[in-house]
Scaffold this active site. Structure first.
Site, PDB file in Angstrom:
ATOM      1  N   THR A 270       0.342   5.637  -0.348  1.00 27.53           N
ATOM      2  CA  THR A 270      -0.497   6.820  -0.512  1.00 27.53           C
ATOM      3  C   THR A 270      -0.108   7.558  -1.788  1.00 27.53           C
ATOM      4  O   THR A 270       1.057   7.843  -2.015  1.00 27.53           O
ATOM      5  CB  THR A 270      -0.329   7.750   0.700  1.00 27.53           C
ATOM      6  OG1 THR A 270      -0.750   7.056   1.872  1.00 27.53           O
ATOM      7  CG2 THR A 270      -1.162   9.014   0.529  1.00 27.53           C
TER       8      THR A 270
ATOM      9  N   PRO B  95       0.836  -1.212   0.000  1.00 22.77           N
ATOM     10  CA  PRO B  95       0.000   0.000   0.000  1.00 22.77           C
ATOM     11  C   PRO B  95       0.866   1.256   0.000  1.00 22.77           C
ATOM     12  O   PRO B  95       1.836   1.347   0.742  1.00 22.77           O
ATOM     13  CB  PRO B  95      -0.790  -0.121   1.309  1.00 22.77           C
ATOM     14  CG  PRO B  95       0.048  -1.004   2.181  1.00 22.77           C
ATOM     15  CD  PRO B  95       0.733  -1.964   1.255  1.00 22.77           C
TER      16      PRO B  95
ATOM     17  N   HIS C  40      -4.675  -1.346   8.557  1.00 24.94           N
ATOM     18  CA  HIS C  40      -3.397  -0.640   8.706  1.00 24.94           C
ATOM     19  C   HIS C  40      -3.115  -0.499  10.195  1.00 24.94           C
ATOM     20  O   HIS C  40      -3.606   0.409  10.856  1.00 24.94           O
ATOM     21  CB  HIS C  40      -3.479   0.731   8.038  1.00 24.94           C
ATOM     22  CG  HIS C  40      -2.134   1.353   7.769  1.00 24.94           C
ATOM     23  ND1 HIS C  40      -0.968   0.907   8.354  1.00 24.94           N
ATOM     24  CD2 HIS C  40      -1.769   2.397   6.972  1.00 24.94           C
ATOM     25  CE1 HIS C  40       0.050   1.646   7.930  1.00 24.94           C
ATOM     26  NE2 HIS C  40      -0.400   2.549   7.085  1.00 24.94           N
TER      27      HIS C  40
ATOM     28  N   TYR D 170      -0.354   5.165  12.860  1.00 28.22           N
ATOM     29  CA  TYR D 170      -1.775   5.505  12.733  1.00 28.22           C
ATOM     30  C   TYR D 170      -2.558   4.864  13.890  1.00 28.22           C
ATOM     31  O   TYR D 170      -1.966   4.410  14.856  1.00 28.22           O
ATOM     32  CB  TYR D 170      -2.271   5.116  11.346  1.00 28.22           C
ATOM     33  CG  TYR D 170      -1.529   5.880  10.268  1.00 28.22           C
ATOM     34  CD1 TYR D 170      -1.688   7.264  10.132  1.00 28.22           C
ATOM     35  CD2 TYR D 170      -0.608   5.243   9.435  1.00 28.22           C
ATOM     36  CE1 TYR D 170      -0.966   7.981   9.183  1.00 28.22           C
ATOM     37  CE2 TYR D 170       0.111   5.957   8.481  1.00 28.22           C
ATOM     38  CZ  TYR D 170      -0.066   7.325   8.365  1.00 28.22           C
ATOM     39  OH  TYR D 170       0.652   8.032   7.441  1.00 28.22           O
TER      40      TYR D 170
ATOM     41  N   ALA E 158       0.039  -0.178  11.329  1.00 31.92           N
ATOM     42  CA  ALA E 158       1.450   0.197  11.336  1.00 31.92           C
ATOM     43  C   ALA E 158       1.629   1.713  11.259  1.00 31.92           C
ATOM     44  O   ALA E 158       0.671   2.487  11.196  1.00 31.92           O
ATOM     45  CB  ALA E 158       2.159  -0.467  10.142  1.00 31.92           C
TER      46      ALA E 158
ATOM     47  N   GLN F 132      -6.682  -1.472   1.786  1.00 30.44           N
ATOM     48  CA  GLN F 132      -6.111  -1.215   3.106  1.00 30.44           C
ATOM     49  C   GLN F 132      -6.993  -0.211   3.844  1.00 30.44           C
ATOM     50  O   GLN F 132      -7.192   0.918   3.376  1.00 30.44           O
ATOM     51  CB  GLN F 132      -4.687  -0.672   3.027  1.00 30.44           C
ATOM     52  CG  GLN F 132      -4.055  -0.618   4.425  1.00 30.44           C
ATOM     53  CD  GLN F 132      -2.756   0.122   4.481  1.00 30.44           C
ATOM     54  OE1 GLN F 132      -2.708   1.320   4.229  1.00 30.44           O
ATOM     55  NE2 GLN F 132      -1.680  -0.573   4.824  1.00 30.44           N
TER      56      GLN F 132
END
Length: 378
Positions: free
Chosen positions: A46, A44, A193, A198, A195, A119
């Site tokens: 962004t 994943p 997510h 967050y 990790a 995700q």
């Protein structure tokens, strides 16, 4: 660029028979009932290309479909609620319009023979009222370290509102609600997510989480939110469709974790009861710790062998190293931005194209849809 074609396949002992078992990056592997044609995972990343309202776009359909030869694609982080949105320009899965906008994306990937997990990413304290119009929430009223992205540019991370105990389960369930919508949109599954600082990572943290209720303090309490989010999601769509990404010992956005090995062995032990599709570990801690976590986790393990946004990108040698150590699948991040045909390049030893970092988050199709497959010359 080294010639990847000369790298030997890793050899490891089969865990039951003790016979030597040659594992190739291009072998099939089953995940949650899906037969992956290879062990390459698109990690994943962004890319901030969503339309207003958190809608997926036709360009996103093309982007993911171009990379459908991956064994598995995991999308960019998708917010499960407005308050869960971290960055501007990211997609959501909490409205009917967002679900409808994702259907052409999943259809395009499936038409090209691919498999796609969404995700689900709740940003928690890593957000800003300028992005969402809402005060961010977190386990405690402790701001993230550094500036967060907003429509007006980088701004100091604000102090989040500490969630009341009675509110916490609602945010754990938001992952499950988004997962239901993901399946409705045509996704094959979801990855939580957990990790990189967050919301799930914030609850695991010993400095972002200063709670004294059942969600804070001891290791058993700090893993509770992650387990509840995963359990709710597995109940909603099935454990076989649910994965989770973790970054043991990482310090993204200022999070710290004490007792990393105890924390993650406890967490993986709880998650193992849910029979999830996979755990996705980032190489954010010493290799010996990751190997102990490999032994703790009984299911499919994805490893991202290089530090996210670090100086080195994952290549064939790193992939083969971790396959030999017991990983089942290897995720590649930045290499997938400029190399939509990454599987074939890795398979045949073709050079990898460089990525233009200036286009990571700028929006538009440049640096998004403009990287071609390898051009062979006569």
């Amino acid at each position: 660029m080294s010639d990847f074609s000369v790298v030997a396949c890793p050899v490891r002992a089969h865990p039951l028979t003790k016979e030597l078992d040659v594992t190739s990056l291009f072998d099939r592997h089953e995940v949650g009932g899906l037969v992956l044609p290879n062990r390459v995972v698109m990690a994943p990343m962004t890319r901030v290309r969503a339309a207003a309202g958190g809608l997926a776009t036709p360009s996103m359909a093309t982007y993911y479909a171009q990379r459908a030869t991956a064994g598995l694609i995991v999308t960019e982080g998708v917010q499960p609620s407005l308050v869960g949105q971290s960055n501007p320009g990211t997609p959501g899965l909490y409205t009917d319009e967002q679900v409808a906008s994702w259907r052409p994306v999943t259809a395009a990937v499936h038409a090209n023979g691919g498999r796609l997990f969404a995700q689900i990413m709740h940003g928690g304290r890593v957000s800003h009222p300028g992005t969402t119009g809402l005060q961010p929430v977190g386990p405690s009223a402790v701001p993230a370290t550094g500036d967060v992205f907003t429509p007006a540019g980088p701004q100091p991370a604000p102090v989040p509102r500490a969630l009341e105990t009675a509110e916490v389960p609602e945010h754990a369930r938001s992952y499950a609600d988004a997962a239901r919508r993901a399946v409705d949109a045509g996704f094959d599954g979801v990855e939580l997510h957990g990790a990189n600082g967050y919301l799930i990572s914030q609850f695991l943290s010993s400095n972002a989480n200063l709670r004294t209720d059942r969600y804070g303090g001891s290791v058993a309490n700090r893993v509770r939110f992650a387990v509840e989010a995963a359990a709710a999601t597995a109940e909603a769509i099935g454990g076989r469709r649910t994965g989770i990404r973790l970054s043991p010992g990482a310090t993204f956005w200022g999070v710290e974790e004490t007792d990393v090995l105890e924390l993650y062995t406890t967490l993986l032990g709880e998650l193992a009861r849910l029979e999830l599709a996979y755990v996705h570990l980032e190489a954010t801690v010493d290799e010996d710790v990751l190997l102990r976590l490999r032994r703790t986790w009984p299911g499919t393990l994805i490893v991202n062998p290089t530090l996210p946004m670090g100086p080195k990108q994952t290549g064939r040698s790193e992939a083969d190293h971790w396959l030999a150590l017991g990983a089942d699948l290897i995720s590649f991040g930045r290499a997938y931005i400029a190399n939509p045909d990454l599987v074939e390049r890795l398979r045949t030893g073709l050079p990898l194209a460089p990525v233009d970092e200036a286009t990571y988050y700028q929006g538009g199709d440049a640096g998004y849809l403009t990287y071609p497959a390898y051009q062979h010359t006569a």
